[in-house]
Design an enzyme around this catalytic site. Structure first.
Site, PDB file in Angstrom:
ATOM      1  N   ASP A 186       0.787  -1.175   0.032  1.00 58.74           N
ATOM      2  CA  ASP A 186      -0.188   0.103   0.072  1.00 58.74           C
ATOM      3  C   ASP A 186       0.890   1.294  -0.286  1.00 58.74           C
ATOM      4  O   ASP A 186       1.938   1.308   0.848  1.00 58.74           O
ATOM      5  CB  ASP A 186      -0.859   0.129   1.293  1.00 58.74           C
ATOM      6  CG  ASP A 186      -1.798   1.113   1.309  1.00 58.74           C
ATOM      7  OD1 ASP A 186      -2.698   1.259   0.269  1.00 58.74           O
ATOM      8  OD2 ASP A 186      -2.192   1.880   2.195  1.00 58.74           O
ATOM      9  N   GLU A 244       2.151  -0.322  -5.057  1.00 56.07           N
ATOM     10  CA  GLU A 244       1.082   0.753  -5.508  1.00 56.07           C
ATOM     11  C   GLU A 244       1.954   2.121  -5.065  1.00 56.07           C
ATOM     12  O   GLU A 244       2.032   2.911  -4.053  1.00 56.07           O
ATOM     13  CB  GLU A 244      -0.223   0.641  -4.545  1.00 56.07           C
ATOM     14  CG  GLU A 244      -0.893   2.093  -4.660  1.00 56.07           C
ATOM     15  CD  GLU A 244      -1.676   2.667  -3.749  1.00 56.07           C
ATOM     16  OE1 GLU A 244      -2.886   3.163  -4.182  1.00 56.07           O
ATOM     17  OE2 GLU A 244      -1.468   2.383  -2.605  1.00 56.07           O
TER      18      GLU A 244
HETATM   19  C1  NOJ Z   1      -4.175   3.003  -1.012  1.00 59.74           C
HETATM   20  C2  NOJ Z   1      -5.406   2.144  -0.843  1.00 59.74           C
HETATM   21  O1  NOJ Z   1      -5.596   1.327  -2.122  1.00 59.74           O
HETATM   22  C3  NOJ Z   1      -6.643   2.932  -0.522  1.00 59.74           C
HETATM   23  O2  NOJ Z   1      -7.920   2.035  -0.777  1.00 59.74           O
HETATM   24  C4  NOJ Z   1      -6.540   3.244   0.920  1.00 59.74           C
HETATM   25  O3  NOJ Z   1      -7.638   4.156   1.104  1.00 59.74           O
HETATM   26  C5  NOJ Z   1      -5.221   4.241   0.987  1.00 59.74           C
HETATM   27  N1  NOJ Z   1      -4.045   3.626   0.354  1.00 59.74           N
HETATM   28  C6  NOJ Z   1      -4.764   4.342   2.237  1.00 59.74           C
HETATM   29  O4  NOJ Z   1      -4.399   3.346   3.043  1.00 59.74           O
END
Ligand code: NOJ
Ligand code: CA
Length: 487
Positions: A186, A244
């Site tokens: 993440d 990500e």
């Molecule tokens: C990215 C995640 O994909 C998203 O769903 C989340 O709200 C944020 N990061 C915070 O963790």
């Protein structure tokens, strides 16, 4: 075969995939029950959005225990069973690691405050991504401000503290030891903040957080990811990291691969996601991706996820023919494709009435998170946690229809599996009429999609292996695409 380069991955939002006990919440038992389906579809791995205990302010992205399973979703035994049953079908399981922040209910927040970022006064102009307002909130108990780049209930960990690094080494090992194949990381670009707490630039026009030049996007994030890659490589088979790294500037994004084999294994290409479905801008993103990636690195494509919603709505305006073109693009480019559950049905975003929205973010991401429609009628759900209003596209009926998008996707995955060109071949753009995108993969495979409004004559000789619909007679109609074997 390096499974994660050659395979097709499939993202599962566990609460919305399949419900094994009828409480309206999808769960790990539900994923186990659908392994036959995933094997039939032909995927090589699944990524589960967070499964850890969480107060669910941000549906699992606010973790209160990194080595547990949320009771709504099942138990650690269920996870072990999922990993084992999936392995028997050659399907690997990736979990979601949320290292930037915890829940404010994590025991650490009370018992190990040194793992977080504290200031006596608000020190800068950093803004929280959720909820508006400063990224600093006063903690009444301590009388000090803590940093939260996302929601208030998501305090940022202090990655300058070596203890945080040690804790996460333990967390990674815990799951790797259980046979988990890797992690989606993440906000990999946000892990660490500027040590001097300098201001961000305030630029309301900046795309996707690019203005967060000090609260996020720090070069030191790479050191952390490299450390995890080294740890992941001590396992056999090596575990993998899919980041990500939400960086739309491709030069910055490519850095998350390190020198190609010492940082992330894969990093989602969000630059493509943010382009319109149009040949010229997409070709440009792909050409730049190919140019900027280190030789040992491997691209990673996606069109939908739980944040950006479904490509059927964003790109295709509900047009199934166009959705097949998108599938052909995602699976026909050089790189690893991630499908989001339902992409194989050309599922659009779902309808969620305002009084049933449950997301912390605005605009709500819930329409992209509605339950998987397995059957006509109720979709196989009883009173699901998010509504399932439309089951006109569902697994049962599409499976029975040889001309469905589901069977198209399955055939495409099978062709890819059987073709070294499609799995591993180089990408070479070919001269294309306006609004058409044609490329070669490897020696003998050509992919063509017409994203424009007019028919186009293709002067590529070859044998069609798959079309998005109908016979190919040398002319590519609008919203049509095909795979060709050439000599
Ligand atoms: C990215 C995640 O994909 C998203 O769903 C989340 O709200 C944020 N990061 C915070 O963790
Ligand atoms: Ca359930």
């Amino acid at each position: 075969m390096t499974w994660w380069r050659e395979g097709v991955l499939y993202q599962i939002y566990p609460r919305s995939f399949a419900d094994s006990n009828g409480d309206g919440i999808g769960d790990l038992g539900g994923v186990v029950e659908k392994l036959d389906y995933l094997e039939w579809l032909g995927v090589d791995g699944i990524w589960l959005n967070p499964i850890n205990p969480s107060p669910n302010i941000d549906w699992g992205y606010d973790v209160s225990d990194y080595t547990g399973v949320h009771p709504d979703l099942g138990t650690l035994d269920d996870l072990d069973r999922l990993v084992a049953d999936a392995a028997r079908r050659n399907v690997r399981v990736l979990l979601d690691l949320v290292p930037n922040h915890t829940s404010d209910r994590h025991l650490w927040f009370r018992e190990r405050p040194d793992l977080y970022v504290w200031q006596d006064e608000i020190p800068n102009n950093w803004l929280a991504a959720f909820g508006g307002g400063p990224a600093w909130t006063l903690d009444d108990e301590r009388g000090r401000y803590y940093l939260h780049n996302f929601a208030r209930a998501q305090p940022d960990l202090d990655w300058w503290n070596p203890d945080v690094r040690d804790e996460f080494d333990r967390i990674l090992r815990f799951w790797f030891d259980r046979g988990v194949a890797g992690f989606r990381i993440d906000v990999a670009h946000a892990l660490i903040h500027d040590r001097r707490l300098r201001d961000d630039v305030i630029d309301v026009e900046a795309r996707e957080g690019a203005h967060r030049i000090h609260s996020m996007n720090q070069p030191e994030a790479h050191d952390i990811l490299k450390r995890w890659r080294a740890l992941a490589e001590t396992y056999e088979p090596p575990r993998i990291l899919v980041g990500e790294a939400y960086v739309l500037d491709l030069e910055g994004w490519a850095k998350f691969y390190g020198s190609g084999d010492d940082e992330l294994n894969l990093a989602f290409n969000f630059a493509l996601v943010h382009e319109p479905l149009s040949a010229r801008p997409m070709r440009t993103i792909v050409a730049n991706t190919e140019r900027l990636l280190p030789a040992a690195a491997w691209p990673c494509w996606t069109g939908s996820n739980h944040d950006v919603g479904r490509f059927m709505s964003r790109w295709c305006d509900g047009d199934d023919a166009l959705a097949r073109c998108v599938l052909l693009i995602l699976l026909g480019l050089r790189g690893t494709p991630f499908l989001y559950y339902g992409d194989e049905l050309a599922l659009p975003d779902g309808g969620v009435p305002t009084d049933r929205l449950r997301d912390v973010a605005e605009p709500s991401r819930d329409p992209g998170r509605t339950p998987m429609p397995w059957t006509p009628g109720d979709g196989g759900w009883r009173d699901p946690w998010l509504p399932l209003e439309d089951t006109s596209r569902n697994v049962e009926e599409q499976r029975a229809d040889p001309d469905s998008t589901l069977n198209f996707t399955r055939e495409l995955i099978a062709l890819r599996r059987a073709s070294p060109d499609l799995r591993l071949g180089a990408y070479e753009e070919l001269p294309s009429p306006k609004d058409v995108w044609i490329w070669r993969r490897g020696e003998r495979t050509v992919v063509a999609v017409n994203l424009g409004r007019g028919a186009a004559k293709l002067d590529v000789e070859g044998r069609p292996l798959l079309t998005t619909g109908g016979e190919f007679d040398g002319t590519l109609n609008p919203a049509c695409g095909l795979l060709l074997a050439v000599d």
